[in-house]
Motif scaffolding. Structure first.
Motif, PDB file in Angstrom:
ATOM      1  N   MET A  39      53.353  57.601  17.504  1.00 38.24           N
ATOM      2  CA  MET A  39      51.931  57.332  18.080  1.00 38.24           C
ATOM      3  C   MET A  39      51.185  56.281  17.546  1.00 38.24           C
ATOM      4  O   MET A  39      50.325  55.450  18.460  1.00 38.24           O
ATOM      5  CB  MET A  39      51.090  58.729  18.145  1.00 38.24           C
ATOM      6  CG  MET A  39      49.765  58.535  19.135  1.00 38.24           C
ATOM      7  SD  MET A  39      48.856  60.488  18.630  1.00 38.24           S
ATOM      8  CE  MET A  39      49.413  61.339  20.039  1.00 38.24           C
ATOM      9  N   ARG A  40      50.960  56.244  16.341  1.00 39.15           N
ATOM     10  CA  ARG A  40      50.115  55.177  15.670  1.00 39.15           C
ATOM     11  C   ARG A  40      50.592  53.717  15.889  1.00 39.15           C
ATOM     12  O   ARG A  40      49.815  53.007  16.262  1.00 39.15           O
ATOM     13  CB  ARG A  40      50.208  55.456  14.280  1.00 39.15           C
ATOM     14  CG  ARG A  40      49.653  56.583  13.552  1.00 39.15           C
ATOM     15  CD  ARG A  40      48.255  56.673  13.665  1.00 39.15           C
ATOM     16  NE  ARG A  40      47.772  57.911  13.184  1.00 39.15           N
ATOM     17  CZ  ARG A  40      47.698  59.087  13.764  1.00 39.15           C
ATOM     18  NH1 ARG A  40      47.983  59.113  15.060  1.00 39.15           N
ATOM     19  NH2 ARG A  40      47.151  60.188  13.067  1.00 39.15           N
ATOM     20  N   ARG A  90      53.888  61.511  15.092  1.00 39.66           N
ATOM     21  CA  ARG A  90      52.597  60.988  14.515  1.00 39.66           C
ATOM     22  C   ARG A  90      52.683  59.313  14.266  1.00 39.66           C
ATOM     23  O   ARG A  90      51.789  58.569  14.854  1.00 39.66           O
ATOM     24  CB  ARG A  90      51.882  61.548  13.393  1.00 39.66           C
ATOM     25  CG  ARG A  90      51.444  63.111  13.726  1.00 39.66           C
ATOM     26  CD  ARG A  90      50.744  63.722  12.763  1.00 39.66           C
ATOM     27  NE  ARG A  90      50.508  65.174  12.761  1.00 39.66           N
ATOM     28  CZ  ARG A  90      49.460  65.640  13.723  1.00 39.66           C
ATOM     29  NH1 ARG A  90      48.541  64.703  14.041  1.00 39.66           N
ATOM     30  NH2 ARG A  90      49.135  66.662  13.859  1.00 39.66           N
ATOM     31  N   LEU A 136      42.788  51.093  22.783  1.00 43.19           N
ATOM     32  CA  LEU A 136      43.218  51.917  22.011  1.00 43.19           C
ATOM     33  C   LEU A 136      43.365  53.086  22.550  1.00 43.19           C
ATOM     34  O   LEU A 136      44.396  54.054  22.333  1.00 43.19           O
ATOM     35  CB  LEU A 136      42.307  52.111  20.895  1.00 43.19           C
ATOM     36  CG  LEU A 136      42.507  53.158  19.843  1.00 43.19           C
ATOM     37  CD1 LEU A 136      43.854  53.037  19.062  1.00 43.19           C
ATOM     38  CD2 LEU A 136      41.283  53.465  19.001  1.00 43.19           C
ATOM     39  N   ALA A 137      42.674  53.704  23.758  1.00 44.86           N
ATOM     40  CA  ALA A 137      42.591  54.942  24.342  1.00 44.86           C
ATOM     41  C   ALA A 137      44.078  54.798  25.162  1.00 44.86           C
ATOM     42  O   ALA A 137      44.852  56.015  25.445  1.00 44.86           O
ATOM     43  CB  ALA A 137      41.566  55.257  25.232  1.00 44.86           C
ATOM     44  N   CYS A 138      44.491  53.767  25.927  1.00 44.54           N
ATOM     45  CA  CYS A 138      45.526  53.557  26.654  1.00 44.54           C
ATOM     46  C   CYS A 138      46.773  53.696  25.865  1.00 44.54           C
ATOM     47  O   CYS A 138      47.858  54.519  25.793  1.00 44.54           O
ATOM     48  CB  CYS A 138      45.644  52.136  27.470  1.00 44.54           C
ATOM     49  SG  CYS A 138      44.404  52.110  28.755  1.00 44.54           S
ATOM     50  N   TYR A 197      52.013  52.942  18.952  1.00 47.98           N
ATOM     51  CA  TYR A 197      51.740  52.892  20.294  1.00 47.98           C
ATOM     52  C   TYR A 197      50.050  52.477  20.406  1.00 47.98           C
ATOM     53  O   TYR A 197      49.746  51.730  21.084  1.00 47.98           O
ATOM     54  CB  TYR A 197      52.032  53.882  21.369  1.00 47.98           C
ATOM     55  CG  TYR A 197      53.577  53.805  21.704  1.00 47.98           C
ATOM     56  CD1 TYR A 197      53.798  52.926  22.917  1.00 47.98           C
ATOM     57  CD2 TYR A 197      54.440  54.533  21.061  1.00 47.98           C
ATOM     58  CE1 TYR A 197      54.900  52.762  23.293  1.00 47.98           C
ATOM     59  CE2 TYR A 197      55.858  54.148  21.398  1.00 47.98           C
ATOM     60  CZ  TYR A 197      56.107  53.342  22.877  1.00 47.98           C
ATOM     61  OH  TYR A 197      57.506  53.259  23.185  1.00 47.98           O
ATOM     62  N   GLN A 198      49.454  53.198  19.393  1.00 47.33           N
ATOM     63  CA  GLN A 198      47.885  53.005  19.191  1.00 47.33           C
ATOM     64  C   GLN A 198      47.494  51.656  18.790  1.00 47.33           C
ATOM     65  O   GLN A 198      46.940  51.117  19.544  1.00 47.33           O
ATOM     66  CB  GLN A 198      47.296  53.958  18.561  1.00 47.33           C
ATOM     67  CG  GLN A 198      47.177  55.595  19.033  1.00 47.33           C
ATOM     68  CD  GLN A 198      46.617  56.431  17.986  1.00 47.33           C
ATOM     69  OE1 GLN A 198      46.918  56.386  16.670  1.00 47.33           O
ATOM     70  NE2 GLN A 198      45.631  57.231  18.448  1.00 47.33           N
ATOM     71  N   GLY A 227      51.475  56.617  23.333  1.00 48.30           N
ATOM     72  CA  GLY A 227      52.037  57.078  22.010  1.00 48.30           C
ATOM     73  C   GLY A 227      52.257  58.791  22.122  1.00 48.30           C
ATOM     74  O   GLY A 227      53.327  59.271  21.629  1.00 48.30           O
ATOM     75  N   TRP A 228      51.404  59.718  22.798  1.00 44.40           N
ATOM     76  CA  TRP A 228      51.506  61.059  22.807  1.00 44.40           C
ATOM     77  C   TRP A 228      52.506  61.299  23.801  1.00 44.40           C
ATOM     78  O   TRP A 228      53.452  62.085  23.417  1.00 44.40           O
ATOM     79  CB  TRP A 228      50.209  61.511  23.412  1.00 44.40           C
ATOM     80  CG  TRP A 228      50.216  63.048  23.171  1.00 44.40           C
ATOM     81  CD1 TRP A 228      49.544  63.922  22.422  1.00 44.40           C
ATOM     82  CD2 TRP A 228      50.760  63.990  24.518  1.00 44.40           C
ATOM     83  NE1 TRP A 228      49.913  65.479  22.650  1.00 44.40           N
ATOM     84  CE2 TRP A 228      50.670  65.377  23.970  1.00 44.40           C
ATOM     85  CE3 TRP A 228      50.988  63.787  25.718  1.00 44.40           C
ATOM     86  CZ2 TRP A 228      51.081  66.308  24.632  1.00 44.40           C
ATOM     87  CZ3 TRP A 228      51.584  64.911  26.538  1.00 44.40           C
ATOM     88  CH2 TRP A 228      51.377  66.082  25.955  1.00 44.40           C
ATOM     89  N   THR A 251      46.844  55.246  22.895  1.00 47.48           N
ATOM     90  CA  THR A 251      46.993  56.958  22.352  1.00 47.48           C
ATOM     91  C   THR A 251      47.719  57.605  23.677  1.00 47.48           C
ATOM     92  O   THR A 251      48.773  58.600  23.248  1.00 47.48           O
ATOM     93  CB  THR A 251      45.792  57.397  22.160  1.00 47.48           C
ATOM     94  OG1 THR A 251      45.006  56.504  21.292  1.00 47.48           O
ATOM     95  CG2 THR A 251      45.736  58.859  21.999  1.00 47.48           C
TER      96      THR A 251
END
Length: 325
Positions: free
Chosen positions: A208-209, A205, A99-101, A211-212, A106-107, A103
């Motif tokens: 980003m979701r 946003r 999830l961190a990757c 890609y999360q 996504g950012w 994020t």
């Protein structure tokens, strides 16, 4: 007509391909059409299926993620380290790592407006370097917290327990895509980005979701990868990013975004696994398998373009008939 083409033609391609590949390998490869081989395929497909479903979310918003293989390897390795330190349940740490990757990707893509190839290629290099760093030159990390062989290989009603767990996660992905506002926003962003702002959504946003979710599913795939191998494998995952794209696209996910079906993507992953297994049983060089996956991606892209051209021509034809009438 367009709805019929999307639901009928596009999302039935993967099941048709599975049938064709099964007939071909059944006729040419002894032992392919056996119960044991079928159970083997059913047990192996879930890692790729999770990666493909995650990739589907990125493709739906007109992106893609070539870091999923490396993220799965790093996530599984860090999960094994956590399990060895705190107990077997800590293996699930792989999911927040993924999830961190996601994020970060996504950012970079959504907010900083990096091209997906640039953002995810940078993530690939960073994640591979981090995996080498934490393990000491890429050494495998044995899972000492418990024996996961039974979860990974013993079948319950035809599937191993981890296969059922993966299927449950894929069901959740279906619910997100089809029954939650977020899923509808994914499809809207891919098909008509301007409409998202009109309904009060934030495009970056939403991107980003997507890609999360892609990263979280890569983390889940890393958990299964580590459980099946009984170790964290920091250098694994190479090539799986292309396989996941192939599975998602052959499963009907439009490269142009806006169209996706979770169960068709699962069928696409099954098709890729059938092809890889069939080639392996045939004794064909593993390098040919890479050629086959590449051909699938190219053929899927041509199919997507051909379907869009066909829909456009059919639409113009019906409009002309309506005008004359």
């Amino acid at each position: 007509m367009r709805h019929l083409s999307d639901s009928g033609a596009r999302f039935l391609v993967a099941p048709a391909c599975i049938l064709a590949a099964s007939v071909l390998f059944g006729l040419t490869t002894p032992g392919f059409l056996t119960l044991d081989n079928g159970l083997s395929i059913a047990g192996q497909v879930w890692i790729l299926a999770l990666l493909a479903v995650g990739q589907m979310f990125a493709l739906t918003v007109r992106g893609f993620d070539i870091s999923v293989g490396a993220v799965a390897a790093l996530s599984g390795t860090l999960g094994v380290m956590a399990a060895n330190a705190f107990g077997l349940p800590a293996l699930l740490l792989a999911v927040p790592v993924g999830l961190a990757c996601g994020t970060v990707n996504g950012w970079l893509v959504g907010r900083a407006r990096f091209q997906p190839i640039v953002a995810t290629l940078g993530t690939v290099l960073a994640v591979k370097g981090l995996a080498l760093l934490v393990t000491g030159d890429g050494q495998a990390v044995p899972l000492e917290a418990g024996d996961t062989a039974g979860l990974a290989f013993d079948t319950v009603l035809g599937l191993p327990p981890l296969g059922w767990a993966a299927l449950a996660c894929i069901l959740i992905a279906h619910l997100v895509l089809r029954h939650l506002v977020l899923g509808r926003r994914f499809l809207m962003l891919g098909s008509n980005p301007e409409a998202v702002a009109l309904v009060g959504g934030s495009p970056w946003r939403i991107e980003m979701r997507a890609y999360q979710l892609c990263g979280a599913f890569a983390g889940l795939a890393g958990t299964l990868m580590a459980a099946r191998a009984g170790a964290g494998l920091p250098t694994e995952g190479a090539g799986m990013e292309l396989q996941s794209i192939a599975a998602a696209v052959i499963g009907g996910t439009a490269l142009a975004g806006g169209r996706a079906n979770v169960w068709a993507v699962l069928a696409g992953a099954a098709f890729v696994q059938v092809v890889l297994t069939g080639l392996n049983l045939s004794g064909v060089s593993p390098f040919f398998a890479q050629i086959a996956v590449g051909a699938v991606i190219i053929a899927s892209g041509l199919m997507d373009r051909g379907l869009r051209l066909l829909l456009s021509r059919l639409s113009r034809t019906f409009q002309q008939k309506g005008t004359f009438q």
